[in-house]
Design a protein around this motif. Structure first.
Motif, PDB file in Angstrom:
ATOM      1  N   THR A   1      16.872  31.516  37.516  1.00 31.33           N
ATOM      2  CA  THR A   1      15.716  30.749  37.080  1.00 31.33           C
ATOM      3  C   THR A   1      14.500  31.390  37.719  1.00 31.33           C
ATOM      4  N   MET A   2      13.732  32.100  36.923  1.00 27.39           N
ATOM      5  CA  MET A   2      12.575  32.826  37.438  1.00 27.39           C
ATOM      6  C   MET A   2      11.363  31.903  37.426  1.00 27.39           C
ATOM      7  N   LEU A   3      10.830  31.643  38.602  1.00 29.40           N
ATOM      8  CA  LEU A   3       9.675  30.770  38.775  1.00 29.40           C
ATOM      9  C   LEU A   3       8.473  31.675  39.060  1.00 29.40           C
ATOM     10  N   TYR A   4       7.718  31.964  37.989  1.00 27.20           N
ATOM     11  CA  TYR A   4       6.592  32.892  38.080  1.00 27.20           C
ATOM     12  C   TYR A   4       5.337  32.125  38.505  1.00 27.20           C
ATOM     13  N   VAL A   5       4.792  32.486  39.646  1.00 21.74           N
ATOM     14  CA  VAL A   5       3.642  31.784  40.191  1.00 21.74           C
ATOM     15  C   VAL A   5       2.342  32.465  39.760  1.00 21.74           C
ATOM     16  N   GLU A   6       1.353  31.662  39.435  1.00 20.07           N
ATOM     17  CA  GLU A   6      -0.017  32.156  39.360  1.00 20.07           C
ATOM     18  C   GLU A   6      -0.655  31.793  40.695  1.00 20.07           C
ATOM     19  N   PRO A   7      -0.810  32.761  41.602  1.00 24.32           N
ATOM     20  CA  PRO A   7      -1.314  32.438  42.931  1.00 24.32           C
ATOM     21  C   PRO A   7      -2.697  31.779  42.870  1.00 24.32           C
ATOM     22  N   LEU A   8      -3.026  31.027  43.895  1.00 21.81           N
ATOM     23  CA  LEU A   8      -4.332  30.375  43.962  1.00 21.81           C
ATOM     24  C   LEU A   8      -5.439  31.381  43.666  1.00 21.81           C
ATOM     25  N   GLY A   9      -6.401  30.950  42.858  1.00 17.71           N
ATOM     26  CA  GLY A   9      -7.519  31.803  42.495  1.00 17.71           C
ATOM     27  C   GLY A   9      -7.291  32.650  41.269  1.00 17.71           C
ATOM     28  N   THR A  10      -6.040  32.675  40.762  1.00 13.60           N
ATOM     29  CA  THR A  10      -5.689  33.541  39.644  1.00 13.60           C
ATOM     30  C   THR A  10      -5.267  32.720  38.436  1.00 13.60           C
ATOM     31  N   GLY A  11      -5.707  33.141  37.259  1.00 14.48           N
ATOM     32  CA  GLY A  11      -5.272  32.502  36.026  1.00 14.48           C
ATOM     33  C   GLY A  11      -5.578  31.027  35.997  1.00 14.48           C
ATOM     34  N   GLY A  12      -4.534  30.216  35.729  1.00 10.21           N
ATOM     35  CA  GLY A  12      -4.718  28.777  35.608  1.00 10.21           C
ATOM     36  C   GLY A  12      -4.675  28.023  36.916  1.00 10.21           C
ATOM     37  N   SER A  13      -4.425  28.715  38.035  1.00  7.99           N
ATOM     38  CA  SER A  13      -4.444  28.047  39.334  1.00  7.99           C
ATOM     39  C   SER A  13      -5.880  27.920  39.829  1.00  7.99           C
ATOM     40  N   GLN A  14      -6.100  26.926  40.662  1.00  2.29           N
ATOM     41  CA  GLN A  14      -7.466  26.606  41.092  1.00  2.29           C
ATOM     42  C   GLN A  14      -7.978  27.638  42.100  1.00  2.29           C
ATOM     43  N   ARG A  15      -9.288  27.818  42.082  1.00  2.00           N
ATOM     44  CA  ARG A  15      -9.920  28.741  43.019  1.00  2.00           C
ATOM     45  C   ARG A  15     -10.318  28.019  44.301  1.00  2.00           C
ATOM     46  N   LEU A  16     -10.298  28.768  45.392  1.00  2.00           N
ATOM     47  CA  LEU A  16     -10.752  28.227  46.664  1.00  2.00           C
ATOM     48  C   LEU A  16     -12.269  28.030  46.630  1.00  2.00           C
ATOM     49  N   PRO A  17     -12.792  27.106  47.416  1.00  2.00           N
ATOM     50  CA  PRO A  17     -14.250  26.956  47.499  1.00  2.00           C
ATOM     51  C   PRO A  17     -14.949  28.244  47.932  1.00  2.00           C
ATOM     52  N   SER A  18     -14.227  29.100  48.689  1.00  2.00           N
ATOM     53  CA  SER A  18     -14.812  30.348  49.178  1.00  2.00           C
ATOM     54  C   SER A  18     -14.620  31.522  48.221  1.00  2.00           C
ATOM     55  N   HIS A  19     -14.073  31.270  47.028  1.00  2.00           N
ATOM     56  CA  HIS A  19     -13.790  32.332  46.054  1.00  2.00           C
ATOM     57  C   HIS A  19     -15.007  33.246  45.881  1.00  2.00           C
ATOM     58  N   PRO A  20     -14.785  34.578  45.850  1.00  2.00           N
ATOM     59  CA  PRO A  20     -13.532  35.331  45.745  1.00  2.00           C
ATOM     60  C   PRO A  20     -12.912  35.691  47.104  1.00  2.00           C
ATOM     61  N   HIS A  21     -13.412  35.066  48.176  1.00  2.00           N
ATOM     62  CA  HIS A  21     -12.904  35.359  49.507  1.00  2.00           C
ATOM     63  C   HIS A  21     -11.919  34.272  49.950  1.00  2.00           C
ATOM     64  N   GLY A  22     -11.226  34.543  51.045  1.00  2.00           N
ATOM     65  CA  GLY A  22     -10.369  33.528  51.649  1.00  2.00           C
ATOM     66  C   GLY A  22      -8.914  33.553  51.228  1.00  2.00           C
ATOM     67  N   TYR A  23      -8.539  34.492  50.367  1.00  2.00           N
ATOM     68  CA  TYR A  23      -7.154  34.528  49.877  1.00  2.00           C
ATOM     69  C   TYR A  23      -6.295  35.404  50.790  1.00  2.00           C
TER      70      TYR A  23
END
Length: 298
Positions: A58-80
């Motif tokens: 079962t492949m669980l493909y993640v969209e890491p924070l800040g990427t695609g449909g995942s939410q961005r950090l308040p400090s975006h594009p920094h802080g990842y």
């Protein structure tokens, strides 16, 4: 709770809240769960999909924070930082009631996987470091530059070569999603062993791959430099290292170092692949993962 967890692991796209932020992931296949962390950071998850492995995992493909449909950090594009990515991933595993999983980290995703193995080994039953390295920074960049020179020598007669090299240069100066996506599309042939011989096969990927601009700085605008070489001998998680013979970005030198540093690790070299061996040699890639998973989960 069991029904809720089952729903969250059903095939398809899911959103879940972790630390107050939306985390998107995609579920495909059946069998034990393998958490897949894509590279970049910021590259779209879809090119990392491994249909052949979905036949037994079962492949669980993640969209890491800040990427695609995942939410961005308040400090975006920094802080990842890796710590921030790892916190999001362990929070996801908690929400899914998954105490231990396999993790497959591609490229930068391999750095995140290493962090998990070093700081949260109890959450992993096995780790696949796929086209990754133990270090970032000047040493890694110098090795990559040497590999680019080899690529140019092999492909010096290709009319498209100036575009590829321009994409490589642009990727180092891009500061927004549009520019980094355009650069990624231009440079894609350098990520493959034989792009031009298989252009009909990979043209669609080159035309559609996308990327979010993620900086290499933390919330305090300090570089998030990685060097795990001193720590990796302490890894206790069963590990498979996979590399493409012609990988320019994280080539065989780094795979050999990872293999030498991590006790009991296995090394598989895909002889006709670059940075995307799961697309270039899908059967060999899947066979390596299948054999490793059987051993790690036994």
């Amino acid at each position: 709770m069991q029904n809720k967890t089952t729903d969250l692991l059903s095939p398809g796209t899911h959103d879940i809240e972790v630390d107050g932020l939306r985390q998107r992931y995609h579920v495909h296949g059946s069998g034990p769960v393998c958490l897949v962390v894509p590279g970049g950071p910021g590259v779209d998850w879809k090119p990392t999909r491994v249909p052949a492995a979905e036949e037994f995992l079962t492949m669980l493909y993640v969209e890491p924070l800040g990427t695609g449909g995942s939410q961005r950090l308040p400090s975006h594009p920094h802080g990842y930082t890796r710590e921030r990515y790892a916190r999001g991933l362990t929070g996801l595993l908690d929400a899914l009631s998954l105490p231990r999983v396999l993790v497959l980290g591609h490229s930068y995703g391999g750095f995140v996987a290493q962090y998990l193995a070093l700081h949260h080994p109890d959450r992993l039953s096995g780790m696949v470091l796929y086209e990754s390295a133990p270090v970032t920074g000047p040493e890694h960049m110098a090795e990559s530059a040497a590999r680019v020179e080899e690529f140019v020598r092999r492909n010096g007669d290709r009319p498209d070569l100036p575009t590829v090299l321009g994409g490589l240069q642009a990727s180092g100066t891009a500061r927004d999603d549009t520019t980094i996506t355009a650069a990624l599309r231009d440079l894609l042939p350098v990520s493959l062993a034989r792009y031009w011989e298989r252009e009909d096969e990979f043209r669609g990927l080159r035309e559609t791959i996308t990327c979010t601009y993620i900086s290499s700085l933390d919330e305090n605008l300090e570089p998030d430099v990685i060097d795990d070489r001193a720590a990796l001998p302490a890894v206790t998680v069963p590990t498979l290292v996979i590399v493409g013979r012609y990988d320019v970005i994280c080539g065989p030198r780094w795979a050999r170092e990872l293999h030498a540093l991590i006790p009991g690790s296995r090394l598989v070299v895909l002889e006709d692949s670059g940075h995307l061996g799961h697309l270039e040699e899908p059967e060999a890639f899947a066979d390596a993962v299948r054999t490793f998973a059987r051993s790690a989960l036994a």
